[in-house]
Enzyme design. Structure first.
Site, short mmCIF file in Angstrom:
data_model
loop_
_atom_site.label_atom_id
_atom_site.label_comp_id
_atom_site.label_asym_id
_atom_site.label_seq_id
_atom_site.Cartn_x
_atom_site.Cartn_y
_atom_site.Cartn_z
N VAL A 246 0.87 -1.18 0.00
CA VAL A 246 0.00 0.00 0.00
C VAL A 246 0.90 1.22 0.00
CG1 VAL A 246 -1.79 1.27 1.23
CG2 VAL A 246 -1.71 -1.21 1.37
N ASN A 249 -2.62 4.53 -1.07
CA ASN A 249 -3.87 3.99 -0.52
C ASN A 249 -5.11 4.52 -1.25
OD1 ASN A 249 -5.17 2.29 1.40
ND2 ASN A 249 -5.86 4.12 2.49
N ARG A 366 -7.88 11.81 -23.36
CA ARG A 366 -8.82 11.23 -22.40
C ARG A 366 -10.15 11.96 -22.52
NH1 ARG A 366 -9.74 13.14 -17.13
NH2 ARG A 366 -9.27 11.15 -16.16
N PHE A 858 -38.91 21.06 -7.84
CA PHE A 858 -40.12 20.28 -7.57
C PHE A 858 -40.95 20.03 -8.82
CE2 PHE A 858 -43.98 19.38 -4.97
CZ PHE A 858 -43.40 18.58 -3.99
N SER A 1025 -39.30 27.44 -2.27
CA SER A 1025 -38.76 28.82 -2.30
C SER A 1025 -39.52 29.72 -1.35
CB SER A 1025 -38.82 29.42 -3.72
OG SER A 1025 -38.20 28.57 -4.62
N GLU A 1221 -35.56 27.96 -5.73
CA GLU A 1221 -35.73 26.95 -6.76
C GLU A 1221 -35.58 27.45 -8.21
OE1 GLU A 1221 -39.70 25.76 -5.48
OE2 GLU A 1221 -38.86 23.79 -5.11
C1 FAD Z 1 -11.24 10.10 -6.18
C2 FAD Z 1 -10.24 9.47 -7.07
C3 FAD Z 1 -10.12 9.91 -8.36
C4 FAD Z 1 -9.17 9.32 -9.21
N1 FAD Z 1 -9.10 9.75 -10.50
C5 FAD Z 1 -8.21 9.17 -11.34
C6 FAD Z 1 -8.12 9.57 -12.70
O1 FAD Z 1 -8.83 10.45 -13.16
N2 FAD Z 1 -7.24 8.93 -13.50
C7 FAD Z 1 -6.42 7.94 -13.01
O2 FAD Z 1 -5.61 7.43 -13.76
N3 FAD Z 1 -6.50 7.56 -11.75
C8 FAD Z 1 -7.37 8.13 -10.92
N4 FAD Z 1 -7.46 7.71 -9.63
C9 FAD Z 1 -6.67 6.55 -9.24
C10 FAD Z 1 -5.33 6.90 -8.65
O3 FAD Z 1 -4.51 7.47 -9.60
C11 FAD Z 1 -4.76 5.62 -8.16
O4 FAD Z 1 -5.58 5.22 -7.09
C12 FAD Z 1 -3.36 5.76 -7.67
O5 FAD Z 1 -2.48 6.11 -8.67
C13 FAD Z 1 -2.89 4.49 -6.99
O6 FAD Z 1 -1.70 4.77 -6.31
P1 FAD Z 1 -1.57 4.49 -4.77
O7 FAD Z 1 -0.19 4.75 -4.39
O8 FAD Z 1 -2.59 5.23 -4.01
O9 FAD Z 1 -1.88 2.94 -4.75
P2 FAD Z 1 -2.38 2.03 -3.56
O10 FAD Z 1 -3.84 2.24 -3.35
O11 FAD Z 1 -1.52 2.20 -2.39
O12 FAD Z 1 -2.14 0.62 -4.23
C14 FAD Z 1 -2.83 0.22 -5.41
C15 FAD Z 1 -2.36 -1.14 -5.91
O13 FAD Z 1 -1.08 -1.04 -6.47
C16 FAD Z 1 -0.15 -1.85 -5.77
N5 FAD Z 1 1.08 -1.07 -5.63
C17 FAD Z 1 1.14 0.25 -5.34
N6 FAD Z 1 2.42 0.66 -5.38
C18 FAD Z 1 3.17 -0.41 -5.68
C19 FAD Z 1 4.57 -0.60 -5.86
N7 FAD Z 1 5.43 0.38 -5.75
N8 FAD Z 1 4.98 -1.85 -6.14
C20 FAD Z 1 4.12 -2.87 -6.27
N9 FAD Z 1 2.77 -2.74 -6.12
C21 FAD Z 1 2.32 -1.53 -5.84
C22 FAD Z 1 -0.81 -2.13 -4.44
O14 FAD Z 1 -0.40 -3.34 -3.87
C23 FAD Z 1 -2.26 -2.16 -4.81
O15 FAD Z 1 -2.60 -3.41 -5.32
C24 FAD Z 1 -8.35 8.28 -8.74
C25 FAD Z 1 -8.47 7.83 -7.43
C26 FAD Z 1 -9.40 8.41 -6.59
C27 FAD Z 1 -9.53 7.92 -5.19
#
Ligand code: FAD
Ligand code: FES
Ligand code: FES
Length: 1289
Positions: A246, A249, A366, A858, A1025, A1221
């Site tokens: 993680v 996260n 995108r 409404f 309203s 409203e």
């Molecule tokens: C509200 C929201 C909006 C988002 N919008 C976008 C978006 O528009 N476009 C987009 O591309 N993404 C989007 N994301 C996703 C976001 O980019 C990814 O959740 C993020 O990049 C994951 O990285 P993390 O470090 O938080 O991973 P984690 O949640 O910590 O881990 C994710 C997974 O990857 C594995 N992992 C992580 N790091 C490693 C490592 N170094 N080595 C091996 N395994 C690893 C973990 O074990 C797990 O399985 C969004 C997320 C949220 C919550």
């Protein structure tokens, strides 16, 4: 001190301070934004960055300092300038998003005390607000910019005499003073970075020491280990092969809650920098910074890959998520909707980003539901390498995300194009090959199949054009790209909204102490900005408090065979399980004789219907146990969800309404033309930032019960709870301090939730808290009704509409609930148009979905929209500008009658219309748009204006009353209580202004604490309203009565102060009581309760299609311009001008706030908010990740709002008008402007101007309506030949 159970818990639950709000729990709203500071060993500096506390595991903060909104300032000590300015600029309405906004801005200023507007835009990109429309927040924050950067910083602060207008309607109006200043910058606190909290020295010392061992956190359910370096991580991974890594996260966080993983290894971020190499654990923010640095410092042609990455990163999530999310996490999550994989793969990256040569071209694409802070529907990374100096393809990489379960490499296509010249033949072949290679089944997960297919070729076409253009710039002999194609290459730029506002100043004769009519700040804004404002879930846990979690149906129509809670009951912390049999009184909630079960007893009739509830010691335990309750069902027939199916089944609720004027059928015989068509409007989720909930506290004596509840109709909640428990209302007290938004959604379902929670409290004898998770809130409580309007319209060739026959169908769901909104739709069907023969029928469809309910407007926004569609289509058929057809058909005489025979004058509507077109420069811009469209093939613009007439008040007259209790204390302070609910609209502020005017004491001496059924009984809902009209009148009346009683004392002691008068009157009462004088003789001057029922009688006679349904009408007009990208369906709102008649505004700042906020909610309704249901009737869009409300990027960069000067209204408090409203509907201008833009694109291809476009006009619908060679390659499959992923209900 953390308990073992808290190891995986997010920061949000641990801080135990209430300023940080919980809006979604998934990083999607920004309400929980806090600042984290960490020492960065590599660069020897302290980093300050925002994170979403809801996703930040507490263990990951080892060595970090966390600053919450409470840490930066308070009303008790000193406000931070960020808190002060958001409040003073009217950027806080319900206030639930405010602490998050404050922390995003505060963190920006910590890093950059003189930000640019772009910095502010980026900092707030991950914060949602459902109330304000964002503009006032920006206005407050832009005061921190360098003046040179902050355009329009102090818009003409002086008062202006209204310019003479030649308009005939204005000829008798007296000149008046107009102001453009909504807030002053005088006396605001300067930003003084030296006052900021310092990074704790002990953490600095700790940070400077290199960690020499891994950290381990051991809990009872999980263990977290933070490795010291990569080698250590690999060792740990060997020891715990199943444990996921993680980092940020942001992906795993949500799953962690759901899956209860046992072991988690947490790797502290190690930033590896070597040139532009990035470690996998680098955050997306640091990747962005590195890319920006590289682009700044390196030669342009060596940074194409970085630019492509930057293009993607700018729109990827919000700042907070980018600060937490890592590159590794994004890649390894292998989620096809994530953006980085396609770009990185196209760039041939492993984890290194590198550029090979100068004949290489790279791009990223995108398209998402919303331009920013939204997962992409399809994303793509494309790279082509040419033989030097030629257009011969040496290698080509194309990757798509969003068209398969994983990243898709279109290898075959790329291979076949190698060696070919970059030209039209290649383009044609590439599209054909892509069509063959990108396989997406008609039932593919995520739906939108034709659109997604179209995007693959459209993206390639964009890439083709970009490369062609660059090759030409390098003198390579390639075909010429027509000039009108060039704009297709420019992505829309996100901008911050700015605008002009104007309102009429109060007359010079008004006392300078009288606040009525001034733009006073929201009374609780400072408390909201500091996080001190309490919402129901901020109330500290009461001794012995339990938590209740609902168990809901997973079937749409089924018999309940058995409910088995035994497994749940055996779980730790679970106290009891409730179902229908536990209800001591009646298991139902009534509204106008329509019952709805609290707990389903024998049958369920929708997914999400409440069947039971688990009560446990903690939130987490209740949530987990609820999932363990086993319900056995036997499916029943029929089961259907859509309006179309309900029509086939003739499944309608009663009453079926009809309104008619003139002789419609006869008129059809005489008209030049007849048109028959229909328009579908999707529903809308309230998405108030604070989800529904309450705390029920049994008092232990006489069965008394107190509820602290998020209800906009506390009297109804009290009544339902009483009936459920079988006790009298006088034993139940509902307290409502404030709501974090409501918009009509906190009237009905909250009463059921309250009854269930109260049942739990009575059964256990302990206080019980209920807080709906965002997903459950969306599933259970439902929202605005979807509508289908089928119409037949008869018109003459000059555009005059002679007859219209409209049938409205709404999807009411499984119970009637508040589906009487259909009446309002019918009552608004004429809008501002005098159609002599008009018939409307309203049918509420009964389907197997959660029942739809009230939502701002409404039914008005739906009823009006269908009529505007009629006007638009008639204009198209007549070949006339829609604005002309609108003008031809408008009500014009001084005295007009609506189609339900209510007398009104349209004068102020016409004034709004003329002024709006004038201020918007409509006619000049129309010409400019035509020119733009001629010179741009793939981008088109459209403009649209609509007038509005909106009825205010309840058509059921008995609701049109208010009540207030005003207490004057001996120290001179005043306490006002009223029956309205403060939910951000500023009802308390207006009540204080009114009380201050009458009592002639400053607003600071008057206080409003809460809405309480014990103080003001039987109050009407704050809705329609009408809240301020009702409550304002009651407060005024109460204060006037008090003043009449004080008058003799004031006259006897003219030199006394207010406080002295209150003392002597109190003493007089004391004397009176001693003498045994009755209150009525001497008066009891310090308290009075008043009921008011003022204004014209409202009532509708549906049999005879007549009746004064409303007190009066609020008028307005709006003009909007948009630009669409015909290749992607993306659109940008360019400019909106609104002129609104709010009578004599009680508070122009609050009224403009309502207009802007309502309008932006309307943008969501008509353009981006899309609810998706599965074929089984399951709502799939259950949170901000799937359901997109407008964000900052959706607000028109030019957003001007003017309050009509010299407006009057004899029927409401101080000649004001209700405004909550009406503005929602004005956003239909964006829809019609989009339709105009699409029509321009179609015209160029020789296609008809008349084409179907449902609301919301999403990117998908816009793209597919701009039919071209690419859409033709993705034809719709025949209905019935496949199982669609989702249905239009
Ligand atoms: C509200 C929201 C909006 C988002 N919008 C976008 C978006 O528009 N476009 C987009 O591309 N993404 C989007 N994301 C996703 C976001 O980019 C990814 O959740 C993020 O990049 C994951 O990285 P993390 O470090 O938080 O991973 P984690 O949640 O910590 O881990 C994710 C997974 O990857 C594995 N992992 C992580 N790091 C490693 C490592 N170094 N080595 C091996 N395994 C690893 C973990 O074990 C797990 O399985 C969004 C997320 C949220 C919550
Ligand atoms: S509650 Fe954390 S982002 Fe919504
Ligand atoms: S003020 Fe922003 S959500 Fe209410």
């Amino acid at each position: 001190m953390l308990s073992q159970n808290h190891l995986h818990v997010s920061l949000l639950y641990i801080v135990l301070l209430t300023g940080t709000k919980y809006g979604c729990g998934g990083g999607g709203c920004g309400a929980c934004t806090v600042m984290v500071s960490k020492y960065d060993q590599l660069n020897n500096r302290v980093l300050h960055y925002t994170v979403n506390a809801c996703l930040q595991p507490i263990c990951t903060l080892h060595g970090a300092a966390v600053v919450t909104v409470e840490g930066i300032g308070s009303t008790k000590t000193k406000l931070h300038p960020v808190q002060e300015r958001i409040a003073k600029a009217h950027g806080s309405q319900c206030g639930f998003c405010t602490p998050g906004m404050v922390m995003s801005m505060y963190t920006l200023l910590r890093n950059k005390p003189h930000p640019t507007m772009e910095d502010i835009r980026e900092a707030l990109g991950g914060n949602l607000c459902r109330c304000t429309g964002y503009r006032p927040i920006i206005d407050g924050f832009k005061t921190f910019c360098d003046v040179s950067n902050a355009f329009n910083l102090f818009p003409q602060a002086s008062c202006l005499i209204q310019r003479k207008n030649d308009c005939v309607l204005n000829k008798y109006l007296i000149p008046c003073q107009i102001s453009e200043e909504l807030f002053h910058m005088d006396n605001v606190l300067p930003l003084d970075p030296s006052q900021d909290l310092i990074f704790p020295p002990e953490l600095m010392i700790m940070g400077k020491k290199r960690a020499c061992g891994s950290l381990c956190f051991q809990g009872d359910r999980l263990k977290l280990i933070s490795p010291v370096d990569l080698t250590n991580l690999l060792e740990l991974k060997t020891e715990y092969p199943e444990a996921p890594v993680v980092v940020g996260n942001t992906t795993i966080g949500i799953n962690l809650l759901l899956c209860h993983l046992l072991f988690v290894i947490y790797l502290l971020c190690v930033h590896v920098h070597a040139g532009v190499s990035m470690g996998a654990v680098c955050t997306l923010s640091s990747l962005k910074e590195e890319m920006e640095r590289a682009v700044r410092e390196m030669e342009a042609e060596r940074t194409r890959g970085y630019q492509a990455l930057l293009q993607t990163l700018q729109c990827l999530a919000g700042k907070q998520i980018r600060n937490m999310a890592t590159i590794g996490g994004n890649i390894l999550s292998a989620n096809p909707k994530y953006d980085l994989n396609s770009v990185l793969a196209a760039l041939d990256c492993t984890l290194q980003v590198m550029s090979k040569g100068t004949w290489e071209f790279v791009s990223a694409f995108r398209q998402a539901q919303r331009r920013e802070f939204a997962f992409s529907i399809v994303n793509a990374g494309m790279k082509v390498l040419f033989r030097e100096g030629t257009n011969i393809v040496e290698s080509l990489n194309i990757y798509y995300g969003g068209v398969g379960p994983t990243l898709v490499k279109v290898g075959r296509t790329c291979q076949k194009l190698v060696g070919r010249s970059w030209g039209e033949d290649l383009l044609a072949d590439a599209c054909r090959l892509l069509e063959e290679e990108v396989e997406l089944s008609d039932s593919a997960h995520g739906g939108k199949v034709e659109y997604r297919k179209t995007l693959t070729t459209s993206f390639f076409f964009k890439f083709y054009m970009q490369v062609l253009q660059e090759l030409r710039e390098r003198d390579v002999n390639v075909c010429l790209l027509p000039l009108e194609y060039l704009s297709a290459l420019k992505p829309f730029k996100n901008e911050v909204p700015q605008g002009h506002h104007s309102f009429q100043l109060v007359s010079n004769a008004q006392s300078s102490q009288d606040p009525v009519g001034h733009p006073m700040m929201h009374q609780a804004a400072f408390h909201q900005a500091t996080g001190e404002a309490q919402y129901y879930d901020d109330i500290p846990a009461v001794q012995g408090e339990l938590f209740v979690f609902m168990v809901t149906s997973t079937r749409a129509h089924a018999k309940i065979i058995n409910i088995d809670p035994s497994e749940a009951l055996g779980m730790t912390g679970v106290v009891t399980f409730l179902s229908a049999g536990d209800v001591p009184g009646q298991n139902r909630r009534m509204l106008f004789n329509n019952p709805e079960e609290l707990f389903a007893e024998e049958e369920v009739s929708c997914v999400g219907q409440i069947i039971g509830a688990v009560v446990a010691e903690s939130r987490e335990q209740a949530r987990r146990a609820a999932q363990m309750v086993k319900v056995t069902y036997q499916d029943l027939l029929p089961v259907f969800f859509t309006i179309e199916e309900a029509i086939q089944h003739q499944s309608f609720f009663d009453p079926k309404r009809k309104l008619e004027r003139g002789d419609v059928d006869k008129a059809f015989e005489t008209v030049d033309q007849i048109l028959e068509d229909e328009i579908y409007l999707g529903g809308q989720e309230h998405f108030y930032m604070e989800t529904q909930g309450l705390i029920a506290v049994p008092k232990g004596e006489n069965g008394e019960l107190e509820l602290f509840v998020a209800s906009q109709h506390s009297a109804y909640t009290q009544e339902v709870v009483g009936i459920t428990l079988g006790i009298d209302s006088n034993k139940i007290t509902c307290h409502v301090r404030r709501l974090g938004g409501a918009f009509g959604g906190k009237v009905m379902k909250i009463a059921s939730l309250s009854a269930i929670t109260a049942t739990a409290a009575v059964k256990t004898g302990r206080p019980v808290r209920c807080v709906l998770e965002r997903g459950d809130d969306m599933l259970i409580t439902s929202g605005r009704h979807p509508f289908l309007g089928k119409y037949k319209v008869g018109y003459n060739n000059d555009g005059t509409i002679m007859a219209a026959d409209i049938t409205y169908y709404s999807n009411g769901g499984c119970t009637l609930n508040e589906s009487l909104i259909m009446e309002k739709a019918l009552l608004h069907m004429d809008n501002g148009y005098k159609i002599p023969n008009l018939r409307g029928r309203g049918l509420v469809c009964k389907t197997y979905l959660p029942s739809y309910t009230a939502f701002r407007g409404f039914g008005g926004p739906q009823g009006l929209m269908v009529m505007e569609s009629v006007l638009h289509e008639v204009a198209v058929k007549c070949g006339l500008p829609p604005q002309k057809v609108r003008e031809i058909n408008m009500y014009r005489e001084e005295e007009c009658y609506t189609h339900h025979k209510q007398l009104f004058s349209p004068r102020d509507m016409l004034r709004c219309w003329d002024e709006c077109l004038d201020k918007a420069g409509y006619h000049d811009r129309l010409q400019a748009i035509q020119q733009f469209n001629t010179s741009n093939r793939w981008k088109k613009r459209g403009i649209s204006a609509v007038p509005m007439k909106f009825g205010v008040g309840f058509s059921k007259g008995f609701f049109n009353q208010g009540a207030a209790l005003v207490n004057i204390y001996k120290d001179g302070s005043v306490l006002v209580a009223h029956g309205g609910t403060e939910m951000g609209q500023g009802i308390n502020t207006k009540a204080l202004q009114i009380a201050s005017r009458i009592l002639k004491v400053p607003m600071s001496s008057i206080h409003i604490k809460e809405t309480c059924t014990g103080n003001v009984p039987n109050a009407a809902p704050s809705a329609a309203s009408f809240g301020t009209d009702a409550v304002g009148m009651a407060v005024k009346d109460a204060c006037e009565k008090l003043m009449r009683r004080l008058k003799p004392f004031m006259e006897n002691h003219p030199k006394y102060t207010w406080q002295q008068w209150t003392v002597i009157t109190a003493m007089a009462r004391f004397t009176a009581l001693i003498l045994g004088t009755s209150r009525s003789q001497v008066g009891y001057p310090n308290a009075v309760t008043v009921w008011v029922s003022r204004g014209p009688h409202t009532d509708m006679d549906w049999e005879n299609s007549e009746g004064p349904a409303y007190y009066y009408f609020t008028f307005g007009a709006c003009c909007s311009e948009v630009e669409i990208d015909c290749l992607t369906g993306d659109h940008k709102n360019l400019r909106t001008d609104i002129v609104m008649d709010v009578g004599r505004s009680l508070n122009p700042a609050l009224d403009i706030g309502q207009i802007e906020g309502g309008f932006v909610q309307g943008i969501g309704l008509y353009t981006i908010e899309e609810l998706q249901f599965s074929l089984e009737g399951v709502l799939m869009t259950r949170g901000p990740s799937q359901y997109k409300i407008p964000a900052l990027c959706d607000v028109p960069p030019q957003f001007n709002v003017h309050l009509l000067a010299n407006a009057q209204n004899p029927h409401a408090i101080y000649r004001s008008k209700g405004i909550g409203e009406p503005p929602v509907f004005l956003a239909s201008t964006i829809f019609f402007a989009i339709k105009e833009a699409v029509a321009a694109a179609r015209r160029e291809r020789g296609l008809g101007d008349s084409f179907p476009l449902s609301s919301p006009a999403t990117a998908e619908r816009i793209r597919m309506a701009c039919e071209d060679q690419f859409t033709e390659m993705a034809p719709s499959p025949k209905k019935g030949t496949f199982k669609p992923w989702s249905i239009n209900i």
